[in-house]
Design an enzyme around this catalytic site. Structure first.
Site, short mmCIF file in Angstrom:
data_model
loop_
_atom_site.label_atom_id
_atom_site.label_comp_id
_atom_site.label_asym_id
_atom_site.label_seq_id
_atom_site.Cartn_x
_atom_site.Cartn_y
_atom_site.Cartn_z
N PRO B 119 -1.56 45.13 35.34
CA PRO B 119 -0.56 44.84 36.38
C PRO B 119 0.64 44.02 35.90
CG PRO B 119 -2.39 43.32 36.57
CD PRO B 119 -2.72 44.23 35.42
N GLY B 120 0.74 43.75 34.60
CA GLY B 120 2.00 43.21 34.12
C GLY B 120 2.01 41.77 33.65
N ASP B 183 -3.19 46.63 24.98
CA ASP B 183 -4.19 45.79 25.63
C ASP B 183 -5.12 46.78 26.32
OD1 ASP B 183 -5.29 43.30 26.46
OD2 ASP B 183 -4.43 43.62 28.44
N CYS B 236 -10.69 42.37 26.26
CA CYS B 236 -11.40 41.19 26.75
C CYS B 236 -12.90 41.48 26.74
CB CYS B 236 -10.89 40.76 28.12
SG CYS B 236 -11.05 42.00 29.40
#
Lengths: 158, 308
Positions: B119-120, B183, B236
């Protein structure tokens, strides 16, 4: 059983990039910001002004835009100014970003006044500013665009 | 959802690679601390934010070594409903999530691609780090996620980003990117804690071959960046199959090297052996971050240079 068709939003194959404005058009838009709010044109140095039919977008200046124009983009840059009829109108998004540089046509509201304006959209108001689009500020925070006309304040806050 | 009582068995396979494993397991019982990043593009004076939050009973303390990051107490405070959030002065974001952009070092004038951007949080962090003067293309394959990204760009007042909706693996060539961030979508093991409301993707979507997706994304990112350019790969998760093995795949396919990088949080070298498989020795230059050492989410970051 027939398979349920999955709805997918398609990207328009002919989707075009916003057009880069001419020097004259850029100057018209930036002059409006300078004259109306006292924000110098230099504040937007390093940014390109792009245009769709009624909107102007601020995007970072780059040596050559052509390679990027090959992409099917969803959005480009920050919505900066709209053309409403014959007038130019700053967006709240742009005012929130650059409004702290303004020198004039700023209305400082108390939290109670801001609350009322956001709720009622139009309130009677008296201020020492020129009629037209104004920057709405509350406790040092720029909230966005309003219109001050005939002793009334109209909210254009999202 | 993985229950806390199941966590020791689930994470047991990492006993040899997670330092102080018992403390790690204990730490999972604690909730994640709350942090935000200050957006100086909109709010040049941090005092405006700090005073505003203080009036609402929130204590915000600057995180050492991470400029613009603040740790918030109480940690269950709804930052998303404050006017500081609404006006785009802050972006709630955990500290380890800042590491990939620290590795990327965005600079004004660079062409940067954020391949899985929504989402940025990292896109907007890049825009801030480059003073909104880099050319950033933020891509995501899902329209609903891209919508959230666009809303965050607008909220933070970012002008330097164009958004696109491509499958990352097929992002078109033709732009000389200086840097690309991958990512990658991952199992999210590093986010797991007691009371964690999400699910571990690895469990939820057992049929999804995440490493295959991650390899496809990383190879494409590498092919998109210009020679001499930088690709940062991050996840992650603790899972070596989604981390070192993905980067190892790239190192065997392409001419690349992993660069060392300084990070402001405690970290460990990437592993060079997993379940009997010997990996590229350069992977020792990648970095692993663990929640019980960082008070944040577990992360993996590799800074990769394209040699040819």
């Amino acid at each position: 059983m027939p398979r349920k068709k999955k709805r997918v939003k398609k990207i328009h194959k002919e989707a075009k990039w916003p057009r880069v404005t001419s020097f004259e058009e850029r100057d018209e838009v930036l002059s409006f910001w300078e004259e109306r709010f006292g924000i110098p044109k230099e504040a937007f140095e390093g940014y390109l002004l792009l245009s769709t039919s009624k909107n102007y977008w601020l995007f970072v200046e780059l040596p050559d835009i052509k390679p990027l124009q090959g992409l099917k983009v969803q959005t480009v840059g920050l919505l900066f100014t709209r053309r409403v009829s014959h007038w130019l109108k700053p967006t709240s998004t742009a005012l929130q970003r650059f409004g702290h540089l303004a020198q004039k046509n700023i209305i400082d509201l108390s939290p109670a006044e801001l609350d009322r304006l956001r709720r009622e959209r139009k309130i009677p108001f008296s201020a020492e500013v020129e009629e037209g689009y104004v920057i709405l500020r509350c406790e040092g925070k720029v909230w966005g665009c309003g219109l001050y006309v005939k002793k009334s304040l109209i909210s254009f806050l999202p | 959802m993985l229950k806390l009582s199941e966590a020791p068995a689930y994470f047991e396979r990492y006993r040899d690679i997670i330092p102080d494993f018992e403390r790690f397991l204990e730490h999972l019982k604690e909730p994640l601390p709350l942090y935000f990043r200050l957006n100086e593009l909109k709010c040049p004076d941090p005092e405006i934010v700090l005073k505003g939050l203080a009036r609402q009973g929130v204590k915000a303390e600057l995180v050492s070594g991470l400029p613009r990051f603040y740790r918030v107490e109480p940690r269950d405070f709804p930052l998303g409903s404050t006017e500081e959030y609404y006006l785009g002065y802050i972006y709630p974001m955990t500290t380890s999530s800042a590491l990939p952009v620290i590795a990327l070092e965005p600079r004004p004038g660079e062409y940067i691609l954020d391949l899985c951007a929504a989402p940025g949080s990292k896109t907007t962090q890049m825009a801030q780090a480059s003073q909104d003067k880099a050319v950033i293309v933020a891509n995501d394959r899902r329209l609903d996620r891209l919508t959230a990204l666009v809303a965050n760009l607008k909220r933070l007042g970012v002008a330097s980003v164009a958004t696109t909706l491509y499958r990352g693996e097929t992002f078109p060539f033709g732009i000389p990117f200086d840097k690309v961030l991958v990512d990658a979508p991952c199992s999210g093991e590093g986010r797991y804690r007691q009371g964690y409301e999400g699910e571990l993707l690895y469990q939820k979507e057992g049929h999804t071959n995440l490493p295959a997706i991650q390899k496809g994304l990383l190879v494409r990112a590498f092919d998109l960046v210009k020679v001499g350019g930088i690709v940062v790969y991050s996840t992650c998760t603790f899972n070596p199959e989604e981390n070192e093995l993905v980067v190892d795949y790239l190192l065997r396919k392409r001419q690349a090297e992993i660069l060392l990088c300084e990070y402001p949080l405690p970290c460990h070298p990437g592993i060079t052996e997993w379940e009997g498989k010997i990996l590229h020795p350069g992977l020792a230059n990648a970095r692993r971050f663990y929640p019980h050492e960082t008070q944040s989410v577990g992360f993996f970051v590799a800074k990769i240079k394209r040699l040819m």
